[in-house]
Design an enzyme around this catalytic site. Structure first.
Site, PDB file in Angstrom:
ATOM      1  N   ASP A   1       0.820  -1.216   0.000  1.00 11.69           N
ATOM      2  CA  ASP A   1       0.000   0.000   0.000  1.00 11.69           C
ATOM      3  C   ASP A   1       0.857   1.270   0.000  1.00 11.69           C
ATOM      4  O   ASP A   1       0.389   2.349   0.344  1.00 11.69           O
ATOM      5  CB  ASP A   1      -0.974  -0.004   1.192  1.00 11.69           C
ATOM      6  CG  ASP A   1      -0.240  -0.132   2.515  1.00 11.69           C
ATOM      7  OD1 ASP A   1       0.993  -0.356   2.494  1.00 11.69           O
ATOM      8  OD2 ASP A   1      -0.893   0.005   3.560  1.00 11.69           O
TER       9      ASP A   1
ATOM     10  N   HIS B   1      21.532   0.084 -20.367  1.00  6.48           N
ATOM     11  CA  HIS B   1      20.721   0.579 -19.246  1.00  6.48           C
ATOM     12  C   HIS B   1      21.082  -0.155 -17.952  1.00  6.48           C
ATOM     13  O   HIS B   1      20.216  -0.648 -17.236  1.00  6.48           O
ATOM     14  CB  HIS B   1      19.225   0.473 -19.562  1.00  6.48           C
ATOM     15  CG  HIS B   1      18.789   1.458 -20.610  1.00  6.48           C
ATOM     16  ND1 HIS B   1      17.560   1.416 -21.226  1.00  6.48           N
ATOM     17  CD2 HIS B   1      19.425   2.526 -21.144  1.00  6.48           C
ATOM     18  CE1 HIS B   1      17.481   2.399 -22.103  1.00  6.48           C
ATOM     19  NE2 HIS B   1      18.595   3.091 -22.078  1.00  6.48           N
TER      20      HIS B   1
ATOM     21  N   ASP C   1      25.689   7.909 -16.683  1.00  5.71           N
ATOM     22  CA  ASP C   1      24.585   8.468 -17.473  1.00  5.71           C
ATOM     23  C   ASP C   1      23.522   8.864 -16.458  1.00  5.71           C
ATOM     24  O   ASP C   1      22.828   7.999 -15.911  1.00  5.71           O
ATOM     25  CB  ASP C   1      24.077   7.415 -18.463  1.00  5.71           C
ATOM     26  CG  ASP C   1      22.974   7.947 -19.379  1.00  5.71           C
ATOM     27  OD1 ASP C   1      22.406   9.023 -19.094  1.00  5.71           O
ATOM     28  OD2 ASP C   1      22.667   7.261 -20.379  1.00  5.71           O
TER      29      ASP C   1
ATOM     30  N   ASP D   1      19.858  15.067 -19.334  1.00  7.54           N
ATOM     31  CA  ASP D   1      20.298  13.697 -19.654  1.00  7.54           C
ATOM     32  C   ASP D   1      21.749  13.785 -20.127  1.00  7.54           C
ATOM     33  O   ASP D   1      22.005  14.162 -21.264  1.00  7.54           O
ATOM     34  CB  ASP D   1      19.361  13.148 -20.754  1.00  7.54           C
ATOM     35  CG  ASP D   1      19.677  11.719 -21.141  1.00  7.54           C
ATOM     36  OD1 ASP D   1      20.574  11.105 -20.545  1.00  7.54           O
ATOM     37  OD2 ASP D   1      19.005  11.211 -22.066  1.00  7.54           O
TER      38      ASP D   1
ATOM     39  N   HIS E   1      22.580   1.751 -30.850  1.00  2.00           N
ATOM     40  CA  HIS E   1      21.453   2.645 -30.566  1.00  2.00           C
ATOM     41  C   HIS E   1      21.519   3.896 -31.437  1.00  2.00           C
ATOM     42  O   HIS E   1      22.506   4.109 -32.143  1.00  2.00           O
ATOM     43  CB  HIS E   1      21.385   2.993 -29.069  1.00  2.00           C
ATOM     44  CG  HIS E   1      22.613   3.700 -28.527  1.00  2.00           C
ATOM     45  ND1 HIS E   1      22.848   5.031 -28.712  1.00  2.00           N
ATOM     46  CD2 HIS E   1      23.655   3.229 -27.785  1.00  2.00           C
ATOM     47  CE1 HIS E   1      23.981   5.373 -28.104  1.00  2.00           C
ATOM     48  NE2 HIS E   1      24.495   4.290 -27.536  1.00  2.00           N
TER      49      HIS E   1
ATOM     50  N   HIS F   1      17.754  11.743 -29.016  1.00  2.00           N
ATOM     51  CA  HIS F   1      16.295  11.750 -28.877  1.00  2.00           C
ATOM     52  C   HIS F   1      15.889  13.133 -28.397  1.00  2.00           C
ATOM     53  O   HIS F   1      16.699  13.868 -27.818  1.00  2.00           O
ATOM     54  CB  HIS F   1      15.833  10.665 -27.886  1.00  2.00           C
ATOM     55  CG  HIS F   1      16.550  10.707 -26.560  1.00  2.00           C
ATOM     56  ND1 HIS F   1      16.190  11.572 -25.551  1.00  2.00           N
ATOM     57  CD2 HIS F   1      17.625  10.018 -26.102  1.00  2.00           C
ATOM     58  CE1 HIS F   1      16.999  11.392 -24.521  1.00  2.00           C
ATOM     59  NE2 HIS F   1      17.892  10.469 -24.827  1.00  2.00           N
TER      60      HIS F   1
ATOM     61  N   HIS G   1      12.702  10.814 -22.983  1.00  2.00           N
ATOM     62  CA  HIS G   1      12.578  10.523 -24.412  1.00  2.00           C
ATOM     63  C   HIS G   1      11.325  11.285 -24.832  1.00  2.00           C
ATOM     64  O   HIS G   1      10.214  10.781 -24.764  1.00  2.00           O
ATOM     65  CB  HIS G   1      12.458   9.017 -24.663  1.00  2.00           C
ATOM     66  CG  HIS G   1      13.723   8.277 -24.298  1.00  2.00           C
ATOM     67  ND1 HIS G   1      13.813   6.927 -24.240  1.00  2.00           N
ATOM     68  CD2 HIS G   1      14.961   8.746 -23.979  1.00  2.00           C
ATOM     69  CE1 HIS G   1      15.054   6.575 -23.899  1.00  2.00           C
ATOM     70  NE2 HIS G   1      15.761   7.667 -23.728  1.00  2.00           N
TER      71      HIS G   1
ATOM     72  N   GLU H   1      24.391  11.546 -28.407  1.00  2.86           N
ATOM     73  CA  GLU H   1      24.990  10.554 -27.514  1.00  2.86           C
ATOM     74  C   GLU H   1      25.520   9.297 -28.205  1.00  2.86           C
ATOM     75  O   GLU H   1      25.050   8.198 -27.954  1.00  2.86           O
ATOM     76  CB  GLU H   1      23.968  10.147 -26.448  1.00  2.86           C
ATOM     77  CG  GLU H   1      22.586   9.764 -26.984  1.00  2.86           C
ATOM     78  CD  GLU H   1      21.656   9.299 -25.856  1.00  2.86           C
ATOM     79  OE1 GLU H   1      22.069   8.428 -25.078  1.00  2.86           O
ATOM     80  OE2 GLU H   1      20.532   9.812 -25.771  1.00  2.86           O
TER      81      GLU H   1
ATOM     82  N   TYR I   1      30.683   0.111 -27.821  1.00  2.00           N
ATOM     83  CA  TYR I   1      30.558  -0.878 -26.740  1.00  2.00           C
ATOM     84  C   TYR I   1      31.137  -2.203 -27.222  1.00  2.00           C
ATOM     85  O   TYR I   1      30.669  -2.750 -28.227  1.00  2.00           O
ATOM     86  CB  TYR I   1      29.087  -1.062 -26.356  1.00  2.00           C
ATOM     87  CG  TYR I   1      28.357   0.268 -26.169  1.00  2.00           C
ATOM     88  CD1 TYR I   1      28.363   0.913 -24.931  1.00  2.00           C
ATOM     89  CD2 TYR I   1      27.705   0.884 -27.240  1.00  2.00           C
ATOM     90  CE1 TYR I   1      27.720   2.152 -24.772  1.00  2.00           C
ATOM     91  CE2 TYR I   1      27.069   2.105 -27.092  1.00  2.00           C
ATOM     92  CZ  TYR I   1      27.074   2.735 -25.853  1.00  2.00           C
ATOM     93  OH  TYR I   1      26.448   3.946 -25.705  1.00  2.00           O
TER      94      TYR I   1
ATOM     95  N   ARG J   1      30.287   6.119 -23.855  1.00  2.00           N
ATOM     96  CA  ARG J   1      29.235   6.967 -24.429  1.00  2.00           C
ATOM     97  C   ARG J   1      29.485   8.387 -23.943  1.00  2.00           C
ATOM     98  O   ARG J   1      29.918   8.579 -22.796  1.00  2.00           O
ATOM     99  CB  ARG J   1      27.836   6.476 -24.006  1.00  2.00           C
ATOM    100  CG  ARG J   1      26.699   7.347 -24.513  1.00  2.00           C
ATOM    101  CD  ARG J   1      25.323   6.685 -24.414  1.00  2.00           C
ATOM    102  NE  ARG J   1      24.890   6.404 -23.063  1.00  2.00           N
ATOM    103  CZ  ARG J   1      24.878   5.208 -22.492  1.00  2.00           C
ATOM    104  NH1 ARG J   1      25.276   4.149 -23.165  1.00  2.00           N
ATOM    105  NH2 ARG J   1      24.458   5.043 -21.248  1.00  2.00           N
TER     106      ARG J   1
ATOM    107  N   GLU K   1      27.338  12.064 -23.898  1.00  2.00           N
ATOM    108  CA  GLU K   1      25.987  12.594 -24.179  1.00  2.00           C
ATOM    109  C   GLU K   1      25.833  14.016 -23.663  1.00  2.00           C
ATOM    110  O   GLU K   1      26.114  14.298 -22.496  1.00  2.00           O
ATOM    111  CB  GLU K   1      24.942  11.696 -23.502  1.00  2.00           C
ATOM    112  CG  GLU K   1      23.515  12.216 -23.634  1.00  2.00           C
ATOM    113  CD  GLU K   1      22.479  11.234 -23.093  1.00  2.00           C
ATOM    114  OE1 GLU K   1      22.803  10.459 -22.171  1.00  2.00           O
ATOM    115  OE2 GLU K   1      21.333  11.274 -23.590  1.00  2.00           O
TER     116      GLU K   1
HETATM  117  N1  GLY Z   1      19.591   7.744 -20.139  1.00  2.00           N
HETATM  118  C1  GLY Z   1      18.721   7.386 -21.173  1.00  2.00           C
HETATM  119  C2  GLY Z   1      19.189   7.877 -22.453  1.00  2.00           C
HETATM  120  O1  GLY Z   1      20.293   8.345 -22.567  1.00  2.00           O
HETATM  121  O2  GLY Z   1      18.464   7.893 -23.405  1.00  2.00           O
HETATM  122 MN    MN Z   2      21.376   9.303 -21.023  1.00  2.00          MN
HETATM  123 MN    MN Z   3      19.676  10.101 -23.720  1.00  2.00          MN
END
Ligand code: GLY
Ligand code: MN
Ligand code: MN
Length: 430
Positions: free
Chosen positions: A34, A238, A255, A266, A345, A349, A356, A379, A383, A407, A409
Site C-alpha cells: 500500500d 541501461h 549516465d 540527460d 542505438h 532523442h 525521451h 549521444e 561498446y 558513451r 551525451e
Molecule cells: N539515459 C537514457 C538515455 O540516454 O536515453
Molecule cells: Mn542518457
Molecule cells: Mn539520452
C-alpha cells in the site's frame, strides 16, 4: 506561469476546431503493497494545466458556449488530506488554474456529456487506463445512437497528440529556462562525481554523490534511474544495478540527469577513474568524442534530424576500419549495418517534459528538419562486451579491446544561429 498554460491551451484549441479534447491524469504508481511512489503528472496533462494531482480530468471544448476549459478534480477532504497531503480542491482550482468550470471527479459521468455532445470529434488518446478508455467509448457510443435524431455530435475519435506533440516539441522561453536549470544541476552533479570517483569505491557511492547534488540543488530527483557503470558494465546500455566495486584502470560511464520542475536533463560522461586512459581506452574514446563533436555540429536549423546519426556512424565506422576492428567496404558496412555490434542505438532523442520526449523524427519518407526551440540529446558510443560477437564476415576482436564501453551525451538546444550545448559545463577531455 498561468498565462503560459493558457497560451498552450489556446494553441491546441485553435487546432481542434469544433472538437472536444479530453485528458486524464497519470495513474498512481505502487511501490509495494500500500506504499505509493511520489505522484508525477502525465506530461500532456501537465503541459496544458500545470495541475499536479491524480484522479483528475481536463477537458478543452472550444466550441462550448460557456466553458472552454473544464477540470474535474479530487474535492477537499480534510481527513484524507491528513494522510496524503493537501488537495487544491474544486474552488481553488478554478482560481489557481484558470478553469471556466471545475467539478469534483465524482461528477464526471453526469457533467462530461454536455461538453462532448455538440462536438464534431472527440480528441482522446486511447491509453493504458482501460476503464477510462471504456468510459469515453461508451459516451461516444451513446452519442452515436442519438446522432440521427439530433444531427449533431462526434462522429470520430482522433489522437490529440498529433496536434499537441508538435507544440511540445518547440520549447518556449520559460521552458528553455527550466531546461537550462535542469542541465546546470546535472552538470554540477557530474563534476562532483568525477572528482569523487576513485578505484575501490562502489558504483552506488558515486550514484549517491550525483543524486545528493540533485536534491541539494532543488531538483525533484533523477530523470531516470542513474547509470553508474564501471569497466565491462559500461557495455550494458541501461545498467542500473550500480553494485560493482570500481577497479584501477576502469573506465567509469555515468549516465545521469535530473528532473527540475518537470523538465529533464540527460548527460553521459565516460572517464578513466585512475586519471589516465589505457592505450586502447584512449583510442576508442577519441573516436567517440570525434563522433559526438561532429554530430553536434549537424544540429542546425534546417538540417534533417537523421544527419547527426549518419555523421556519428560515419566517424565511428572510419575509426573502427582504421583499427581493423571492422573490415571491408564502408558503403557495405553502412548498408548492412555491420557496425551495429559496436554501436546499436540511435545518436539522440528529443528532450523535455519526457526524457525521451514527444515529437516525430521523420514524416514518412520526408525528413524532420531541426527548428529553433527544439532540444535533442547527442549521444554516440562504442561498446565491446567481454563476449563480443562480430557481425557476419567481420573479424574477431582481440581480447585487449574487450570490456570497454564508452558513451558521451550532451543536451543541445537548436537556436536560430545554430545550436547551444546546455550541458557544456562538464568536461569531455580527460
Ligand atoms: N539515459 C537514457 C538515455 O540516454 O536515453
Ligand atoms: Mn542518457
Ligand atoms: Mn539520452
Amino acid at each position: 506561469m498561468q498565462s503560459e498554460y493558457s497560451q498552450r491551451r489556446e494553441a491546441l484549441m485553435a487546432k481542434i476546431g469544433k472538437g472536444t479534447a479530453i485528458f486524464h491524469s497519470a495513474p498512481v504508481a505502487v511501490m509495494h503493497n500500500d506504499v505509493e511512489y511520489n505522484f508525477r503528472q502525465d506530461s500532456d496533462f501537465f503541459y496544458l494545466t500545470g495541475f499536479n494531482e491524480p484522479h483528475a480530468v481536463a477537458v478543452l471544448a472550444p466550441h462550448h458556449e460557456e466553458h472552454r476549459f473544464i477540470l474535474f478534480v479530487q474535492p477537499k477532504d480534510p481527513d484524507k488530506e491528513t494522510w496524503t497531503g493537501y488537495r487544491v480542491g474544486v474552488d481553488a482550482a478554478k482560481e489557481q488554474f484558470g478553469a471556466d468550470a471545475v467539478y469534483p471527479i465524482s461528477e464526471l459521468d453526469e457533467k462530461l456529456p454536455q461538453y462532448v455532445e455538440k462536438a464534431d470529434r472527440i480528441f482522446y488518446r486511447i491509453g493504458r487506463d482501460r476503464t477510462f478508455n471504456e468510459k469515453i467509448l461508451a459516451l461516444w457510443q451513446r452519442l452515436l445512437q442519438t446522432y440521427p435524431r439530433k444531427g449533431i455530435g462526434p462522429t470520430a475519435i482522433e489522437d490529440p497528440t498529433t496536434v499537441l506533440h508538435p507544440l511540445r516539441l518547440l520549447k518556449s522561453e520559460a521552458e528553455i529556462a527550466l531546461m537550462r536549470q535542469a542541465a546546470e544541476i546535472a552538470a554540477e552533479a557530474h563534476n562532483r562525481a568525477i572528482a569523487f570517483a576513485r578505484p575501490g569505491c562502489f558504483e552506488y557511492q558515486v550514484q549517491a554523490e550525483i543524486e545528493h547534488t540533485f536534491r541539494l540543488r532543488g531538483a525533484e530527483g533523477p530523470a531516470y534511474p542513474s547509470i553508474v557503470a564501471s569497466g565491462p558494465n559500461a557495455c550494458i546500455l541501461h545498467y542500473t544495478a550500480n553494485t560493482r566495486q570500481i577497479q584501477a584502470n576502469d573506465l567509469l560511464l555515468i549516465d545521469a540527469g535530473c528532473a527540475y520542475r518537470y523538465y529533464n536533463s540527460d548527460i553521459t560522461r565516460t572517464f578513466p577513474v585512475s586519471g589516465q586512459f589505457t592505450a586502447e581506452q584512449k583510442i576508442l574514446y577519441e573516436i567517440v568524442l570525434r563522433a559526438q563533436l561532429e554530430a553536434i555540429a549537424q544540429v542546425q536549423p534546417g538540417n534533417p534530424y537523421s544527419k547527426m546519426h549518419e555523421t556519428a556512424v560515419s566517424v565511428i565506422v572510419d575509426g573502427l576500419l582504421d583499427l581493423g576492428l571492422l573490415q571491408g567496404d564502408k558503403e557495405e558496412i553502412f548498408k548492412e549495418e555491420k557496425y551495429k555490434p559496436f554501436y546499436m542505438h540511435r545518436t539522440g532523442h528529443w528532450l523535455g517534459l519526457d526524457v525521451h520526449d514527444v515529437g516525430v523524427y521523420a514524416h514518412g519518407d520526408t525528413p524532420h528538419n531541426f527548428e529553433p526551440g527544439q532540444v535533442t540529446t547527442v549521444e554516440p558510443g562504442i561498446y565491446i562486451k567481454p563476449d563480443f560477437k562480430p557481425a557476419e564476415g567481420q573479424p574477431e576482436v582481440d581480447e585487449r579491446w574487450r570490456g570497454i564501453g564508452i558513451r558521451i551525451e550532451d543536451d543541445v538546444l537548436v537556436t536560430s544561429a545554430g545550436h547551444e550545448v546546455l550541458t557544456a559545463a562538464v568536461p569531455k577531455e580527460f
